[in-house]
Scaffold this motif. Structure first.
Motif, PDB file in Angstrom:
ATOM      1  N   PRO A  15      -9.559 -23.880 -66.805  1.00 53.88           N
ATOM      2  CA  PRO A  15     -10.062 -23.049 -68.047  1.00 53.88           C
ATOM      3  C   PRO A  15      -9.219 -22.036 -68.438  1.00 53.88           C
ATOM      4  O   PRO A  15      -8.729 -21.208 -67.737  1.00 53.88           O
ATOM      5  CB  PRO A  15     -11.375 -22.770 -67.560  1.00 53.88           C
ATOM      6  CG  PRO A  15     -11.174 -22.695 -65.984  1.00 53.88           C
ATOM      7  CD  PRO A  15     -10.185 -23.568 -65.667  1.00 53.88           C
ATOM      8  N   VAL A  16      -9.494 -21.910 -69.963  1.00 56.60           N
ATOM      9  CA  VAL A  16      -8.854 -20.535 -70.480  1.00 56.60           C
ATOM     10  C   VAL A  16      -9.897 -19.954 -71.271  1.00 56.60           C
ATOM     11  O   VAL A  16     -10.695 -20.408 -72.056  1.00 56.60           O
ATOM     12  CB  VAL A  16      -7.800 -21.022 -71.578  1.00 56.60           C
ATOM     13  CG1 VAL A  16      -7.196 -19.909 -72.360  1.00 56.60           C
ATOM     14  CG2 VAL A  16      -6.885 -21.852 -70.946  1.00 56.60           C
ATOM     15  N   VAL A  17     -10.098 -18.658 -70.903  1.00 49.06           N
ATOM     16  CA  VAL A  17     -11.238 -17.709 -71.604  1.00 49.06           C
ATOM     17  C   VAL A  17     -10.557 -16.456 -72.078  1.00 49.06           C
ATOM     18  O   VAL A  17      -9.626 -16.099 -71.916  1.00 49.06           O
ATOM     19  CB  VAL A  17     -12.165 -17.676 -70.466  1.00 49.06           C
ATOM     20  CG1 VAL A  17     -12.671 -19.019 -70.165  1.00 49.06           C
ATOM     21  CG2 VAL A  17     -11.523 -16.895 -69.127  1.00 49.06           C
ATOM     22  N   ASP A  18     -11.549 -15.887 -72.804  1.00 50.29           N
ATOM     23  CA  ASP A  18     -10.992 -14.662 -73.316  1.00 50.29           C
ATOM     24  C   ASP A  18     -11.609 -13.438 -73.050  1.00 50.29           C
ATOM     25  O   ASP A  18     -11.724 -12.523 -73.637  1.00 50.29           O
ATOM     26  CB  ASP A  18     -11.330 -14.900 -75.057  1.00 50.29           C
ATOM     27  CG  ASP A  18     -12.596 -14.905 -75.480  1.00 50.29           C
ATOM     28  OD1 ASP A  18     -13.498 -14.812 -74.319  1.00 50.29           O
ATOM     29  OD2 ASP A  18     -13.085 -15.109 -76.445  1.00 50.29           O
ATOM     30  N   TRP A  22     -16.111 -13.909 -68.659  1.00 45.20           N
ATOM     31  CA  TRP A  22     -15.963 -15.287 -68.575  1.00 45.20           C
ATOM     32  C   TRP A  22     -15.121 -15.597 -66.985  1.00 45.20           C
ATOM     33  O   TRP A  22     -15.324 -16.526 -66.370  1.00 45.20           O
ATOM     34  CB  TRP A  22     -15.263 -15.848 -69.511  1.00 45.20           C
ATOM     35  CG  TRP A  22     -16.087 -16.509 -70.514  1.00 45.20           C
ATOM     36  CD1 TRP A  22     -16.313 -16.201 -71.923  1.00 45.20           C
ATOM     37  CD2 TRP A  22     -17.021 -17.776 -70.429  1.00 45.20           C
ATOM     38  NE1 TRP A  22     -17.230 -16.844 -72.381  1.00 45.20           N
ATOM     39  CE2 TRP A  22     -17.477 -17.875 -71.619  1.00 45.20           C
ATOM     40  CE3 TRP A  22     -17.354 -18.502 -69.399  1.00 45.20           C
ATOM     41  CZ2 TRP A  22     -18.585 -18.779 -71.993  1.00 45.20           C
ATOM     42  CZ3 TRP A  22     -18.044 -19.575 -69.486  1.00 45.20           C
ATOM     43  CH2 TRP A  22     -18.808 -19.667 -71.045  1.00 45.20           C
ATOM     44  N   ARG A  37      -6.914 -14.948 -71.738  1.00 43.54           N
ATOM     45  CA  ARG A  37      -6.194 -15.278 -73.087  1.00 43.54           C
ATOM     46  C   ARG A  37      -6.940 -14.473 -74.205  1.00 43.54           C
ATOM     47  O   ARG A  37      -8.022 -14.825 -74.868  1.00 43.54           O
ATOM     48  CB  ARG A  37      -5.907 -16.648 -73.773  1.00 43.54           C
ATOM     49  CG  ARG A  37      -5.077 -16.689 -74.764  1.00 43.54           C
ATOM     50  CD  ARG A  37      -4.609 -18.044 -75.452  1.00 43.54           C
ATOM     51  NE  ARG A  37      -6.082 -18.951 -75.674  1.00 43.54           N
ATOM     52  CZ  ARG A  37      -5.812 -20.087 -75.790  1.00 43.54           C
ATOM     53  NH1 ARG A  37      -4.679 -20.846 -75.665  1.00 43.54           N
ATOM     54  NH2 ARG A  37      -6.895 -20.934 -76.241  1.00 43.54           N
ATOM     55  N   THR A 132      -7.997 -29.555 -82.554  1.00 41.32           N
ATOM     56  CA  THR A 132      -8.807 -28.541 -82.014  1.00 41.32           C
ATOM     57  C   THR A 132      -8.860 -27.403 -82.983  1.00 41.32           C
ATOM     58  O   THR A 132      -8.084 -27.290 -84.056  1.00 41.32           O
ATOM     59  CB  THR A 132      -8.026 -27.745 -80.947  1.00 41.32           C
ATOM     60  OG1 THR A 132      -8.512 -26.563 -80.439  1.00 41.32           O
ATOM     61  CG2 THR A 132      -6.453 -27.268 -81.370  1.00 41.32           C
ATOM     62  N   LEU A 134     -10.298 -24.515 -82.389  1.00 46.76           N
ATOM     63  CA  LEU A 134     -10.167 -23.031 -82.036  1.00 46.76           C
ATOM     64  C   LEU A 134      -9.100 -21.995 -82.546  1.00 46.76           C
ATOM     65  O   LEU A 134      -9.310 -21.019 -82.591  1.00 46.76           O
ATOM     66  CB  LEU A 134     -10.091 -23.220 -80.623  1.00 46.76           C
ATOM     67  CG  LEU A 134     -11.336 -23.608 -79.563  1.00 46.76           C
ATOM     68  CD1 LEU A 134     -11.180 -23.650 -78.215  1.00 46.76           C
ATOM     69  CD2 LEU A 134     -12.650 -22.824 -80.293  1.00 46.76           C
ATOM     70  N   ILE A 162      -3.253 -29.572 -72.865  1.00 45.87           N
ATOM     71  CA  ILE A 162      -4.180 -28.662 -73.648  1.00 45.87           C
ATOM     72  C   ILE A 162      -4.253 -29.261 -74.862  1.00 45.87           C
ATOM     73  O   ILE A 162      -3.540 -29.715 -75.211  1.00 45.87           O
ATOM     74  CB  ILE A 162      -3.631 -27.058 -73.350  1.00 45.87           C
ATOM     75  CG1 ILE A 162      -4.727 -26.424 -73.828  1.00 45.87           C
ATOM     76  CG2 ILE A 162      -2.471 -27.016 -74.137  1.00 45.87           C
ATOM     77  CD1 ILE A 162      -4.377 -24.497 -73.836  1.00 45.87           C
ATOM     78  N   VAL A 184     -10.773 -25.234 -73.029  1.00 46.27           N
ATOM     79  CA  VAL A 184     -11.393 -23.835 -73.556  1.00 46.27           C
ATOM     80  C   VAL A 184     -12.620 -24.263 -74.181  1.00 46.27           C
ATOM     81  O   VAL A 184     -13.652 -24.134 -73.538  1.00 46.27           O
ATOM     82  CB  VAL A 184     -10.371 -23.539 -74.788  1.00 46.27           C
ATOM     83  CG1 VAL A 184     -10.943 -22.390 -75.373  1.00 46.27           C
ATOM     84  CG2 VAL A 184      -8.803 -23.584 -74.538  1.00 46.27           C
ATOM     85  N   SER A 185     -12.759 -25.038 -75.241  1.00 47.93           N
ATOM     86  CA  SER A 185     -14.114 -25.064 -75.940  1.00 47.93           C
ATOM     87  C   SER A 185     -15.189 -25.940 -75.131  1.00 47.93           C
ATOM     88  O   SER A 185     -16.326 -25.826 -75.247  1.00 47.93           O
ATOM     89  CB  SER A 185     -14.014 -25.775 -77.354  1.00 47.93           C
ATOM     90  OG  SER A 185     -13.385 -26.979 -77.244  1.00 47.93           O
ATOM     91  N   THR A 188     -16.451 -23.183 -72.947  1.00 47.14           N
ATOM     92  CA  THR A 188     -16.898 -21.714 -73.385  1.00 47.14           C
ATOM     93  C   THR A 188     -17.718 -22.189 -74.586  1.00 47.14           C
ATOM     94  O   THR A 188     -18.610 -21.419 -74.923  1.00 47.14           O
ATOM     95  CB  THR A 188     -15.555 -21.153 -73.976  1.00 47.14           C
ATOM     96  OG1 THR A 188     -14.880 -21.772 -75.180  1.00 47.14           O
ATOM     97  CG2 THR A 188     -14.883 -20.633 -72.921  1.00 47.14           C
TER      98      THR A 188
END
Length: 208
Positions: A15-18, A22, A37, A132, A134, A162, A184-185, A188
């Motif tokens: 997973p990629v989170v901001d 998270w 990120r 995507t 995002l 990805i 990602v989405s 999240t």
């Protein structure tokens, strides 16, 4: 030096989170590889954010991957780094390697793949696989066939897929040659993110 066990890094579910919040949430759920990120931070804010995230995962099995802020990652004594092509162009690869950081690199076309391979990365990311919303992408969706092509070209280097990937497509993505899926989405923006994460982790366990 490459990560000691290349097959364990990055994990199949990535997973990629901001935010640090998270990172904490995912680490508690047992996620093995988490990319932070967080865009548009000053160097000082980036350093504090990375240090906070590293402290949060201390004592868990999670590995934190820092996106972009390589200088702050070195100072904070992070272990893992991910760079996009623009970031890669301005990065000091000798300093990154001297600090012991692993390096993952984003790619979208043949030229970018060649640039990434010259940096001897610990993994290659390919995207976006599907459309995507995002982030604004100047590249069209790559499609699943591109995963197989990329994997054949990079050999033993782990390949991360990805971009717009949901859990229901994961088996097909792995079958095409991906070693890991960056998400990602589907986490999240999910109505029940914890349950979704557990489902992803269940798929990883099933594959093992």
């Amino acid at each position: 030096m490459p990560y000691p066990d290349r097959h364990a890094y990055p994990d199949r579910f990535y997973p990629v989170v901001d935010s640090v919040a998270w990172v904490a949430r995912l680490a508690l759920l047992g996620v093995g590889t988490i990319q932070l990120r967080a865009k548009n931070l000053s160097e000082s804010d980036a350093l504090q954010t990375i240090m906070d995230a590293l402290e949060i995962i201390r004592g868990t099995t999670a590995k934190l991957v820092v996106n972009d802020y390589w200088r702050a990652a070195i100072i904070a004594k992070a272990e893992h780094l991910h760079l996009g092509q623009e970031d890669l162009a301005g990065a000091d690869l000798k300093a990154i390697r001297a600090a012991g950081l692993t390096l993952g690199i984003s790619t979208h076309d043949d030229e970018e793949l060649a640039t990434a391979l010259r940096a001897k990365p610990d993994y290659i990311a390919l995207g976006p696989i599907f459309p995507t919303t995002l982030k604004s992408m100047r590249f069209a969706p790559q499609g699943i066939a591109k995963i197989t092509e990329w994997k054949q070209r990079i050999g033993n280097i782990p390949l991360v897929a990805i971009g717009g990937i949901q859990l229901e497509q994961a088996r097909e993505i792995f079958a095409a040659g991906a070693d890991s899926i960056a998400v990602v989405s589907d986490v999240t923006q999910n109505a029940e993110p914890d349950a979704r994460v557990r489902a992803w982790l269940g798929l990883k366990a099933e594959a093992a």
